[in-house]
Design a protein around this motif. Structure first.
Motif, PDB file in Angstrom:
ATOM      1  N   GLY A 197       0.829  -1.197   0.000  1.00 40.67           N
ATOM      2  CA  GLY A 197       0.000   0.000   0.000  1.00 40.67           C
ATOM      3  C   GLY A 197       0.861   1.243   0.000  1.00 40.67           C
TER       4      GLY A 197
ATOM      5  N   ILE B 237      -5.767  -1.405   4.087  1.00 37.89           N
ATOM      6  CA  ILE B 237      -5.651  -0.347   3.088  1.00 37.89           C
ATOM      7  C   ILE B 237      -7.015  -0.013   2.477  1.00 37.89           C
ATOM      8  CG2 ILE B 237      -4.493   0.415   0.989  1.00 37.89           C
ATOM      9  CD1 ILE B 237      -2.639  -0.078   3.410  1.00 37.89           C
TER      10      ILE B 237
ATOM     11  N   TRP C 218      -8.122   1.516  -0.126  1.00 43.44           N
ATOM     12  CA  TRP C 218      -7.610   2.065  -1.382  1.00 43.44           C
ATOM     13  C   TRP C 218      -8.685   2.790  -2.188  1.00 43.44           C
ATOM     14  CZ3 TRP C 218      -9.491   0.679  -6.140  1.00 43.44           C
ATOM     15  CH2 TRP C 218     -10.248  -0.485  -6.222  1.00 43.44           C
TER      16      TRP C 218
END
Length: 276
Positions: free
Chosen positions: A89, A196, A198
């Protein structure tokens, strides 16, 4: 001649598994530890001595050291600190808790195990502590910040420990592999999915075009990838001498990047690494 003994962490697959099998074939008494009991049971069914050691659990480390010493009568010739995981990440997307978790396993557990075996090695007058670092232990690459941070820290701690142990018979060695066939990519996916966010990252488009493909698409081995046996061969070499080198680098990319770090200006190196 007394059979030499070694405790290996992260032995369920990849580098650790190959090291356990290779050293057993070479005549070593191998304690092939794993984080999960089911993996230990599988290794025992293959004829290896295996019991649990989870770097994230202090009691697990102490119990594993006690078990190994009970089986040898109080001696241990070597430790191969191999166990580790990755949390891919962008650095700006890494929560504090994610870094805490990966440092517990990749560094603090390694340090804990190392401290527990040093008194044994001091008393017997010899020993090898081999820490499995990475090309990412001296070079940063995008998306790998958490793992890079742990390996940079491992290298620094190992360097200081090597200097401090120079007046003893205990030798501290770093192995720095590049691309090696293993399950680290697949095993990193749960950590990525846990930590994460994202989709809400300012880099969401970059995740979709780069990291997600690397994580979820099986693209076969990298161009310069070597089998785990390449690391085992270097490990055996380091263990076979009482005065090993401080570092052993494995794979062409590791050697190339080490050279580029010496000869390129910082901006030129960044430009090169930014394309990888």
């Amino acid at each position: 001649m007394k059979q030499k003994s070694i405790l290996i962490t992260g032995s369920s697959s990849g580098i650790g598994y190959d090291a356990a099998v290779g050293l057993a074939r070479a005549g070593w008494r191998v304690f092939a530890t794993c984080r999960k009991e089911e993996d230990c049971a599988r290794l025992r069914s293959e004829g290896l001595e295996s019991f649990r050691l989870d770097y994230a659990e202090e009691d697990s480390i102490a119990a594993a050291v006690k078990e190994a010493l009970a089986r040898t009568g109080g001696t241990l010739d070597a430790v191969f600190n191999n166990g580790a995981f990755a949390c891919p990440g962008a650095v700006e997307d890494l929560p504090r808790a994610a870094l805490r978790e990966i440092f517990e396993a990749n560094l603090f557990g390694v340090h804990d195990l190392t401290r527990q075996v040093i008194p044994v090695m001091r008393a017997q007058g010899h020993g090898h502590i081999v820490n499995c670092s990475s090309v990412l232990g001296f070079t940063g690459l995008k998306w790998r910040g958490a793992y890079v941070a742990t390996k940079f820290a491992m290298e620094g701690l190992s360097d200081v420990l090597r200097l401090e142990m120079a007046d003893t018979g205990v030798r501290i060695v770093l192995i720095e592999p590049g691309p090696i066939t293993s399950l680290i990519r697949q095993n990193s996916i749960p950590h990525f999915e846990r930590w994460i966010d994202w989709r809400n990252s300012p880099r969401a488009a970059q995740y979709e075009s780069t990291l997600l493909k690397r994580l979820y698409e099986s693209r076969g081995p990298d161009r310069w990838e070597l089998p785990a046996s390449a690391v085992t061969a270097v490990l055996i070499k380091a263990l076979s001498t009482r005065n090993p080198r401080p570092r052993y680098r494995v794979t062409v990319p590791t050697h190339v990047i080490a050279m580029l770090r010496r000869i390129l200006p910082g901006r030129a190196l960044d430009a090169f690494l930014g394309r990888i």
